[in-house]
Design a protein around this motif. Sequence first.
Motif, PDB file in Angstrom:
ATOM      1  N   PHE A 147      -1.895  -7.617  -8.127  1.00 16.02           N
ATOM      2  CA  PHE A 147      -3.290  -8.364  -8.372  1.00 16.02           C
ATOM      3  C   PHE A 147      -3.549  -9.163  -7.202  1.00 16.02           C
ATOM      4  O   PHE A 147      -2.711  -9.678  -6.689  1.00 16.02           O
ATOM      5  CB  PHE A 147      -3.131  -8.985  -9.662  1.00 16.02           C
ATOM      6  CG  PHE A 147      -3.328  -8.094 -11.228  1.00 16.02           C
ATOM      7  CD1 PHE A 147      -4.906  -8.158 -11.640  1.00 16.02           C
ATOM      8  CD2 PHE A 147      -2.347  -7.530 -11.672  1.00 16.02           C
ATOM      9  CE1 PHE A 147      -5.039  -7.328 -12.555  1.00 16.02           C
ATOM     10  CE2 PHE A 147      -2.950  -6.863 -12.728  1.00 16.02           C
ATOM     11  CZ  PHE A 147      -4.031  -6.577 -13.123  1.00 16.02           C
ATOM     12  N   ARG A 148      -4.870  -9.329  -6.883  1.00 16.21           N
ATOM     13  CA  ARG A 148      -5.374 -10.061  -6.057  1.00 16.21           C
ATOM     14  C   ARG A 148      -6.593 -10.221  -6.247  1.00 16.21           C
ATOM     15  O   ARG A 148      -7.460  -9.498  -6.541  1.00 16.21           O
ATOM     16  CB  ARG A 148      -5.222  -9.212  -4.708  1.00 16.21           C
ATOM     17  CG  ARG A 148      -5.690 -10.253  -3.510  1.00 16.21           C
ATOM     18  CD  ARG A 148      -5.819  -9.344  -2.151  1.00 16.21           C
ATOM     19  NE  ARG A 148      -6.300 -10.254  -1.079  1.00 16.21           N
ATOM     20  CZ  ARG A 148      -5.525 -10.612  -0.209  1.00 16.21           C
ATOM     21  NH1 ARG A 148      -4.295 -10.207  -0.001  1.00 16.21           N
ATOM     22  NH2 ARG A 148      -6.184 -11.411   1.104  1.00 16.21           N
ATOM     23  N   ALA A 185      -6.543  -5.329  -9.600  1.00  9.71           N
ATOM     24  CA  ALA A 185      -5.383  -4.412  -9.207  1.00  9.71           C
ATOM     25  C   ALA A 185      -5.795  -3.166  -8.960  1.00  9.71           C
ATOM     26  O   ALA A 185      -6.626  -2.449  -9.472  1.00  9.71           O
ATOM     27  CB  ALA A 185      -4.037  -4.703  -9.944  1.00  9.71           C
ATOM     28  N   CYS A 186      -5.234  -2.642  -7.884  1.00 12.19           N
ATOM     29  CA  CYS A 186      -5.742  -1.279  -7.711  1.00 12.19           C
ATOM     30  C   CYS A 186      -5.078  -0.429  -7.836  1.00 12.19           C
ATOM     31  O   CYS A 186      -3.645  -0.590  -7.845  1.00 12.19           O
ATOM     32  CB  CYS A 186      -5.628  -1.110  -5.921  1.00 12.19           C
ATOM     33  SG  CYS A 186      -6.203   0.592  -5.235  1.00 12.19           S
ATOM     34  N   ARG A 190      -7.858   0.358  -1.393  1.00 11.68           N
ATOM     35  CA  ARG A 190      -7.043  -0.782  -1.252  1.00 11.68           C
ATOM     36  C   ARG A 190      -7.424  -1.951  -1.841  1.00 11.68           C
ATOM     37  O   ARG A 190      -8.351  -2.412  -2.246  1.00 11.68           O
ATOM     38  CB  ARG A 190      -6.788  -1.147   0.434  1.00 11.68           C
ATOM     39  CG  ARG A 190      -7.891  -1.873   1.031  1.00 11.68           C
ATOM     40  CD  ARG A 190      -7.483  -2.244   2.431  1.00 11.68           C
ATOM     41  NE  ARG A 190      -8.467  -3.184   3.161  1.00 11.68           N
ATOM     42  CZ  ARG A 190      -8.387  -3.728   4.365  1.00 11.68           C
ATOM     43  NH1 ARG A 190      -7.337  -3.417   5.131  1.00 11.68           N
ATOM     44  NH2 ARG A 190      -9.433  -4.358   4.823  1.00 11.68           N
ATOM     45  N   SER A 191      -6.577  -3.232  -1.846  1.00 13.88           N
ATOM     46  CA  SER A 191      -6.650  -4.566  -2.571  1.00 13.88           C
ATOM     47  C   SER A 191      -7.963  -5.061  -2.287  1.00 13.88           C
ATOM     48  O   SER A 191      -8.379  -5.019  -0.971  1.00 13.88           O
ATOM     49  CB  SER A 191      -5.589  -5.289  -2.456  1.00 13.88           C
ATOM     50  OG  SER A 191      -4.292  -4.873  -2.835  1.00 13.88           O
ATOM     51  N   LYS A 192      -8.491  -5.631  -3.232  1.00 10.57           N
ATOM     52  CA  LYS A 192      -9.730  -6.828  -3.078  1.00 10.57           C
ATOM     53  C   LYS A 192      -9.262  -7.813  -2.184  1.00 10.57           C
ATOM     54  O   LYS A 192      -8.279  -8.507  -2.209  1.00 10.57           O
ATOM     55  CB  LYS A 192     -10.114  -7.095  -4.484  1.00 10.57           C
ATOM     56  CG  LYS A 192     -11.331  -8.039  -4.493  1.00 10.57           C
ATOM     57  CD  LYS A 192     -11.574  -8.429  -5.923  1.00 10.57           C
ATOM     58  CE  LYS A 192     -12.657  -9.485  -6.422  1.00 10.57           C
ATOM     59  NZ  LYS A 192     -12.841  -9.822  -7.570  1.00 10.57           N
ATOM     60  N   ARG A 193     -10.332  -8.173  -1.308  1.00 11.20           N
ATOM     61  CA  ARG A 193     -10.412  -9.173  -0.415  1.00 11.20           C
ATOM     62  C   ARG A 193     -11.507  -9.777  -0.338  1.00 11.20           C
ATOM     63  O   ARG A 193     -12.582  -9.171  -0.056  1.00 11.20           O
ATOM     64  CB  ARG A 193      -9.797  -8.680   1.188  1.00 11.20           C
ATOM     65  CG  ARG A 193      -8.239  -8.570   1.028  1.00 11.20           C
ATOM     66  CD  ARG A 193      -8.034  -7.756   2.447  1.00 11.20           C
ATOM     67  NE  ARG A 193      -6.643  -7.687   2.629  1.00 11.20           N
ATOM     68  CZ  ARG A 193      -5.914  -6.585   2.328  1.00 11.20           C
ATOM     69  NH1 ARG A 193      -6.446  -5.539   1.793  1.00 11.20           N
ATOM     70  NH2 ARG A 193      -4.620  -6.438   2.483  1.00 11.20           N
ATOM     71  N   GLU A 233       0.763  -1.053  -0.068  1.00 13.28           N
ATOM     72  CA  GLU A 233       0.124  -0.070   0.189  1.00 13.28           C
ATOM     73  C   GLU A 233       0.939   1.259  -0.142  1.00 13.28           C
ATOM     74  O   GLU A 233       2.174   1.249   0.226  1.00 13.28           O
ATOM     75  CB  GLU A 233      -0.809  -0.016   1.219  1.00 13.28           C
ATOM     76  CG  GLU A 233      -2.063  -1.243   1.439  1.00 13.28           C
ATOM     77  CD  GLU A 233      -2.758  -1.014   2.622  1.00 13.28           C
ATOM     78  OE1 GLU A 233      -2.772  -0.052   3.145  1.00 13.28           O
ATOM     79  OE2 GLU A 233      -3.649  -2.166   2.728  1.00 13.28           O
ATOM     80  N   GLN A 286      -0.783  -1.456  -7.067  1.00 16.17           N
ATOM     81  CA  GLN A 286      -0.340  -2.690  -6.191  1.00 16.17           C
ATOM     82  C   GLN A 286      -0.655  -3.752  -7.045  1.00 16.17           C
ATOM     83  O   GLN A 286      -1.003  -3.872  -8.242  1.00 16.17           O
ATOM     84  CB  GLN A 286      -1.494  -2.590  -5.019  1.00 16.17           C
ATOM     85  CG  GLN A 286      -1.452  -1.305  -4.372  1.00 16.17           C
ATOM     86  CD  GLN A 286      -2.717  -1.422  -2.964  1.00 16.17           C
ATOM     87  OE1 GLN A 286      -2.970  -2.422  -2.846  1.00 16.17           O
ATOM     88  NE2 GLN A 286      -2.741  -0.085  -2.877  1.00 16.17           N
ATOM     89  N   ALA A 297     -14.000  -4.834  -2.018  1.00 17.03           N
ATOM     90  CA  ALA A 297     -12.684  -3.861  -1.752  1.00 17.03           C
ATOM     91  C   ALA A 297     -13.188  -2.609  -1.058  1.00 17.03           C
ATOM     92  O   ALA A 297     -13.992  -2.033  -1.247  1.00 17.03           O
ATOM     93  CB  ALA A 297     -12.266  -3.237  -3.413  1.00 17.03           C
ATOM     94  N   TYR A 331      -9.799   0.424 -10.112  1.00 14.80           N
ATOM     95  CA  TYR A 331      -9.167  -0.881 -10.336  1.00 14.80           C
ATOM     96  C   TYR A 331      -9.404  -1.413 -11.735  1.00 14.80           C
ATOM     97  O   TYR A 331     -10.034  -1.089 -12.529  1.00 14.80           O
ATOM     98  CB  TYR A 331     -10.502  -1.939  -9.587  1.00 14.80           C
ATOM     99  CG  TYR A 331     -10.266  -1.483  -7.993  1.00 14.80           C
ATOM    100  CD1 TYR A 331      -9.417  -2.363  -7.144  1.00 14.80           C
ATOM    101  CD2 TYR A 331     -10.971  -0.518  -7.349  1.00 14.80           C
ATOM    102  CE1 TYR A 331      -9.446  -2.104  -5.960  1.00 14.80           C
ATOM    103  CE2 TYR A 331     -11.080  -0.256  -6.225  1.00 14.80           C
ATOM    104  CZ  TYR A 331     -10.210  -1.068  -5.124  1.00 14.80           C
ATOM    105  OH  TYR A 331     -10.269  -0.825  -3.829  1.00 14.80           O
TER     106      TYR A 331
END
Length: 503
Positions: free
Chosen positions: A451-452, A456-457, A483-486, A192, A449, A490, A466
């Motif tokens: 990829f997740r 990607a952000c 911030r990144s996807k979880r 981040e 950031q 997001a 994104y």
Amino acid sequence: MQYPTTVRYAETILNPDGLLRSLPGLSSSVPPDFSSGAYGVVFRVEVAGKPCALKCFTRHQPGRAEAYRRIVRILDGVRESEEGSRYLVPLQWLEDEITVFGEDDTASVYPAVLMDWVEGRSLTREIAAAVSSSDKEALGRLSEAFDRMALWLLAQPFAHGDLKPDNIMVRPDGGLALIDYDGLYLPEMAGERAREIGTEGFRHPERSETVFGKHIDDFPVALISLGLRALALWPELYGRFGGTSLLLFDPQLLAGGDCPAYNHLKNTELAADPLFAMLGSGAERMDGLPEALAAHLPAGAAVGISEYDYMGEAGREGIRLVRRGGKYGFVGAGGRVVAECAYDRAREFSEGAAAVCRKGLWGFIGTEGEWLREPEYEDCGDFSEGLAPVCIGGKWGFADGEFRLLSRPRFDDAWPFAEGRALVRKGFLYGYAGPDGKMAIPARYDFAQGFREGAACVMVKGLYGYIDRRGRYLVEPEFDYARSKRDGRAYVEREGKGSEIGL
């Protein structure tokens, strides 16, 4: 987002009835006792008869709310230890807490942070008092107390992010406490963008929003520790070289070799101090820093110094990174030595390989300590998806499991692969390389950031959005922070208000 002034906050604190959401019985002196910083103002108040510090914000800081929610959760756990409770201050993040009236009598609601009040004075004021009376013993005690705290801090998984004497309180018993957690780094924040970059007189000259990791405290620790050691010997140096904005050493002049205080110490006994060489090296990450701090403490006083003065977590391979005597090695289950502590620097195992450094060059060893590639790289990253970023001739590229280069190194920075894409930097812009080492998504983002979960952000002109693996926007840049996807969601912020969106 426009935040109130100190005066507007003070009006509410002096007349709090109905204007605070969760702080019954809040009261303060008249006029309120407060101190201001870069992003906010701290009022001394009482809540239900208990002295507290209430931090109210005067400047916008993207990601602040989400960061504080994570900070509170992590630090509450750390504070359960004896040393953690000594150096950390209990805090609460108060969402939509304080109502403030603007000049047009419009009411708006803002967040705040509530902390226990730490009795004592800042390290800045303690130093000034000691040097004014040439009290070498007092300065020696401050030096020892700081080194003890710094040893503890360096052994934690987090970093303070704005380490300076103003953010260190000296309790009446001489113990130290860290305050102001706005810039704290946590492991889950890796990749981040930093919310702040520290204070100019104490941060590394090359630190920026994209430099955000575990070692951001290394430079200020060395800077303050060596400064205190010098003042304990020669208090008069503070009047010659110090001041309100720095302790002794000016980071910018230090980087250019023109720092008057540093050059003065070249002809003293402190020139032999390991910290002296570390500061002179210009490095941001300072290997051997814990040992340099521990050597200055009385025998047996160092925190965490035993058979190994550092021991990492066991990875998938069941192997831990350890450090002893300033050198790194690896141990397996039951303490079995996989590789002796003989490396200047090292990283944890990843995909059966660990990056290690000798005499300034990096290579890789296997799970039995054997060389997979003897040191030849100027720097490198971890293996991921069968590839590792490596630096040759000042440029980055990617090597496969046989250490064959995918293409000529041509990036200014590179990170490990994730979901078939590796974040890279060309000049000041970020993009993504594919498994062939070529650009899969052009370098066109101001920040990005990894990829997740297929997204990607990225940041363009100060706004976050994104993209997918082909570089197409899933969400156009429109957020002040993201911030990144979880888990399919997001977290994003717009004008200081946070929410989750589905991607």
